[in-house]
Design a protein around this motif. Structure first.
Motif, PDB file in Angstrom:
ATOM      1  N   ARG A  71       2.091   1.762  -3.466  1.00 16.60           N
ATOM      2  CA  ARG A  71       1.015   2.268  -4.331  1.00 16.60           C
ATOM      3  C   ARG A  71       0.901   3.794  -4.196  1.00 16.60           C
ATOM      4  N   GLU A  72       0.906   4.265  -2.950  1.00 16.10           N
ATOM      5  CA  GLU A  72       0.783   5.699  -2.703  1.00 16.10           C
ATOM      6  C   GLU A  72       2.012   6.453  -3.215  1.00 16.10           C
ATOM      7  N   GLU A  98       0.823  -1.208   0.000  1.00 13.10           N
ATOM      8  CA  GLU A  98       0.000   0.000   0.000  1.00 13.10           C
ATOM      9  C   GLU A  98       0.858   1.259   0.000  1.00 13.10           C
ATOM     10  N   GLU A  99       1.952   1.236   0.756  1.00 13.87           N
ATOM     11  CA  GLU A  99       2.849   2.393   0.765  1.00 13.87           C
ATOM     12  C   GLU A  99       3.462   2.619  -0.613  1.00 13.87           C
ATOM     13  N   SER A 148       1.937   6.755  -7.036  1.00 12.90           N
ATOM     14  CA  SER A 148       0.940   7.761  -7.400  1.00 12.90           C
ATOM     15  C   SER A 148       1.479   9.169  -7.180  1.00 12.90           C
ATOM     16  N   TYR A 149       2.155   9.371  -6.041  1.00 16.04           N
ATOM     17  CA  TYR A 149       2.737  10.681  -5.730  1.00 16.04           C
ATOM     18  C   TYR A 149       3.799  11.049  -6.771  1.00 16.04           C
TER      19      TYR A 149
END
Length: 325
Positions: free
Chosen positions: A48-49, A45-46, A52-53
């Protein structure tokens, strides 16, 4: 030339992006990653974020799956590759030929970079990886001179990336096997170099002794800063004189040679430092980004700012300028 920057945590990742990195490399929180240490790296999840960033800021994300698979446990690496592809990593940095074959077969559109740990350092080896696995870039080992790189570049069919700043680690050149022997944990397979669980410091008279496993790595007299005990940066008796046999405990810095590296055919400059904090990442990335567009005279003053962030507050050009004792 692109500036490829390290991130061992989500906070460091954001700092690298904000400081102007062209790409950030990172890894999962497991043994697929050669920097597999407590408190570092990314959950799914980290990541993924983070991706995206990075994408919102025009920065690429490279995921390092740069350890070697263990027979019978290949699924750990296969799942990591599948997850990185699903999360839309811009490139996978791979060392294991079996994993390269798996990625090339199952994810033919995924961009593949050859890790420095693959130790591909000549034309035949590099072109084999391009032909067999469609590698798009090779990270060259830190054992080549700039002249060596210039001879290789016109004869290979992929981009070249080289380390220019940070830890001077030669990776798959034999020292990692010594660390495995001393601790039972393999940097090349478990991603653990000189694990803290096997490190000890002892006071003997006026000397501070550092040990790794059952082996003495160094002895520091009073007043000398004690480095972390890794075998490649150990001080040993050589011809009856104590000296650093493999690598000095200093940082690599060849940013003063970036014009020569560009002329040699290098496409990307890589910073080492996924074990470093976000403040280090921000300062190094922002300074090197400015240095890339500065004149040679301005570049010198910019790079002097980084000396205090270097290991032992000293730097070396390493094998780029081979001057062995």
């Amino acid at each position: 030339m692109e500036l490829i920057c390290p991130a061992g945590t989500p906070a460091a990742f954001r700092e690298a992006v904000d400081a102007g990195a062209d790409a950030v490399y990172c890894g999962f929180r497991d043994e697929t990653n050669a920097r597999n240490f407590p408190g570092l790296n990314f959950s799914r999840e980290e990541l993924r974020e983070a991706i995206s960033y990075a994408r919102r800021h025009g920065t690429q994300t490279f995921v390092a799956l740069n350890t070697f698979m263990r027979a019978g446990d290949e699924d750990i690496w296969y799942r990591a590759a599948a997850d990185a592809v699903t999360l839309k990593a811009d490139a996978l940095i791979l060392a294991d030929f079996g994993l390269m074959a798996h990625v090339a077969e199952h994810y033919p559109e995924q961009r593949l970079h050859v890790s420095v740990q693959a130790s591909a350092s000549n034309v035949d080896a590099i072109n084999f990886l391009v032909e067999a696995f469609h590698a798009r870039r090779v990270v060259l080992p830190r054992t080549l001179t700039i002249a060596d790189i210039a001879r290789i570049a016109p004869k290979i069919r992929c981009e070249i990336e080289v380390f220019v700043f940070g830890g001077l680690c030669v990776m798959a050149e034999g020292r990692c096997s010594l660390s495995s022997y001393a601790t039972g944990k393999s940097p090349n397979m478990n991603g653990v170099c000189s694990p803290a669980s096997h490190v000890r410091y002892l006071q003997e008279g006026k000397e501070l002794v550092s040990e790794l496993g059952d082996y003495t790595i160094n002895r520091f007299p009073a007043g000398e800063a004690a480095g972390y005990p890794t075998l490649c940066k150990g001080r040993f008796d050589i011809a009856d004189s104590p000296a650093y046999a493999f690598e000095d405990p200093v940082s690599l810095d060849v940013m003063g040679e970036i014009d020569a590296l560009s002329a040699a055919g290098v496409s990307a400059l890589k910073i080492e430092g996924r074990q470093r904090g976000k403040a280090y990442v921000a300062e190094v990335v922002s300074t090197l980004k400015k240095a890339l567009s500065a004149s040679p005279a301005q570049r010198t003053s910019l790079l002097m700012r980084l000396r205090g962030l270097s290991e032992g507050q000293k730097t070396t050009s390493g094998a780029y300028e081979k001057r062995w004792r």
